[in-house]
Design an enzyme around this catalytic site. Structure first.
Site, PDB file in Angstrom:
ATOM      1  CE  LYS A   1     -14.146  -6.823   3.695  1.00 40.56           C
ATOM      2  NZ  LYS A   1     -12.921  -6.313   3.067  1.00 40.56           N
TER       3      LYS A   1
ATOM      4  CB  SER B   1      -4.547  -6.460   4.207  1.00 35.45           C
ATOM      5  OG  SER B   1      -4.064  -5.217   3.810  1.00 35.45           O
TER       6      SER B   1
ATOM      7  CG  HIS C   1      -1.959  -1.002   1.296  1.00 38.99           C
ATOM      8  ND1 HIS C   1      -2.174  -1.809   2.389  1.00 38.99           N
ATOM      9  CD2 HIS C   1      -2.879  -1.378   0.383  1.00 38.99           C
ATOM     10  CE1 HIS C   1      -3.183  -2.630   2.145  1.00 38.99           C
ATOM     11  NE2 HIS C   1      -3.630  -2.391   0.930  1.00 38.99           N
TER      12      HIS C   1
ATOM     13  NE  ARG D   1      -2.291  -7.667  -4.780  1.00 38.33           N
ATOM     14  CZ  ARG D   1      -3.110  -8.092  -3.840  1.00 38.33           C
ATOM     15  NH1 ARG D   1      -2.706  -8.138  -2.590  1.00 38.33           N
ATOM     16  NH2 ARG D   1      -4.335  -8.475  -4.140  1.00 38.33           N
TER      17      ARG D   1
HETATM   18  O1  PNS Z   1      -8.836  -3.063  -0.141  1.00 35.78           O
HETATM   19  P1  PNS Z   1     -10.053  -3.644  -0.784  1.00 35.78           P
HETATM   20  O2  PNS Z   1     -10.854  -4.409   0.246  1.00 35.78           O
HETATM   21  O3  PNS Z   1      -9.725  -4.460  -2.006  1.00 35.78           O
HETATM   22  O4  PNS Z   1     -10.958  -2.401  -1.281  1.00 35.78           O
HETATM   23  C1  PNS Z   1     -12.184  -2.617  -1.926  1.00 35.78           C
HETATM   24  C2  PNS Z   1     -12.949  -1.301  -2.107  1.00 35.78           C
HETATM   25  C3  PNS Z   1     -13.063  -0.556  -0.781  1.00 35.78           C
HETATM   26  C4  PNS Z   1     -12.202  -0.418  -3.076  1.00 35.78           C
HETATM   27  C5  PNS Z   1     -14.345  -1.659  -2.677  1.00 35.78           C
HETATM   28  O5  PNS Z   1     -14.933  -2.633  -1.882  1.00 35.78           O
HETATM   29  C6  PNS Z   1     -15.275  -0.462  -2.767  1.00 35.78           C
HETATM   30  O6  PNS Z   1     -15.093   0.414  -3.587  1.00 35.78           O
HETATM   31  N1  PNS Z   1     -16.287  -0.426  -1.873  1.00 35.78           N
HETATM   32  C7  PNS Z   1     -17.234   0.646  -1.778  1.00 35.78           C
HETATM   33  C8  PNS Z   1     -18.617   0.247  -2.271  1.00 35.78           C
HETATM   34  C9  PNS Z   1     -18.714   0.426  -3.757  1.00 35.78           C
HETATM   35  O7  PNS Z   1     -18.511   1.493  -4.300  1.00 35.78           O
HETATM   36  N2  PNS Z   1     -19.029  -0.678  -4.445  1.00 35.78           N
HETATM   37  C10 PNS Z   1     -19.138  -0.700  -5.879  1.00 35.78           C
HETATM   38  C11 PNS Z   1     -17.765  -0.717  -6.533  1.00 35.78           C
HETATM   39  S1  PNS Z   1     -17.743  -1.909  -7.751  1.00 35.78           S
END
Ligand code: PNS
Length: 194
Positions: A52, A139, A28, A101
């Site tokens: 979560k 993570s 990150h 990645r």
């Molecule tokens: O670190 P992560 O868990 O891979 O992050 C995922 C994240 C937070 C980027 C994704 O879950 C997200 O954007 N969540 C917010 C809800 C949302 O906008 N959902 C539609 C996106 S497809």
């Protein structure tokens, strides 16, 4: 041909870097460093997700990321819930930064990027690759390795490593034990035997 979404005169580019960051890893931070170089402002946006069961609560993640990014004048840390596109809109961001990645990330990231584009076409997703040495790092794996007693040295910043130990071994107090995770506290060994 005129661009579909004219951007007008040059203006400050703000990007959000959304994620769970539970915990923040060196991958990150590598991406934050890269993002800070190409955007005028980068907002590290931690998703507040009540569904979560995180290892670190949101305030702990904010505190860690603020401490780890404090030396960048154009990076700030924030939290959000709801849709990423709505948050981007709220803070005036034109881009979403995400890390890729390996090929295995691509499908999920593509789905998210295209869904976000459907929801808000003018918001661009920018993918960056972290350094190769972090290409296997996540993570989730850091949590698992730390929870099972393995060393996460070099995978997360020292601050995160210490906080992981504090979180997973309540007997650990800062400065009480060496930084090498091979050393376990006597209390922890006794608890495991009991
Ligand atoms: O670190 P992560 O868990 O891979 O992050 C995922 C994240 C937070 C980027 C994704 O879950 C997200 O954007 N969540 C917010 C809800 C949302 O906008 N959902 C539609 C996106 S497809």
């Amino acid at each position: 041909m005129a661009p579909a979404f004219p951007r007008g005169p040059l203006h400050k580019t703000t990007a959000i870097y959304p994620g769970s960051f539970d915990p923040p890893t060196n991958g990150h931070l590598d991406l934050i460093e890269r993002g800070s170089k190409i955007f005028d402002e980068l907002i590290v946006a931690i998703l507040r997700n009540p569904d979560k069961d995180p290892l670190f609560n949101v305030s702990e993640r904010v505190a860690m990321l603020e401490a780890l990014t404090g030396h960048y004048s154009n990076v700030r840390v924030d939290t959000f819930d709801g849709l990423t596109v709505d948050y981007a809109d709220k803070v005036g961001a034109s881009s979403v930064l995400r890390g890729i990645r390996a090929l295995s990330d691509y499908e999920y990231e593509l789905q998210m990027a295209l869904m976000n584009r459907k929801l808000r076409p003018e918001l661009e997703t920018v993918f960056m690759m972290p350094a190769e040495k972090y290409s296997y790092l996540s993570s989730r794996l850091v949590r698992e390795v730390a929870q099972l007693g393995g060393s996460v040295k070099g995978l997360v910043p020292e601050l995160v490593e210490q906080n992981l130990r504090g979180k997973l071994d309540p007997a650990f107090k800062l400065g009480e034990f060496p930084h090498d995770t091979r050393f376990e506290s006597r209390k922890s060994r006794a608890r495991k035997k009991a």
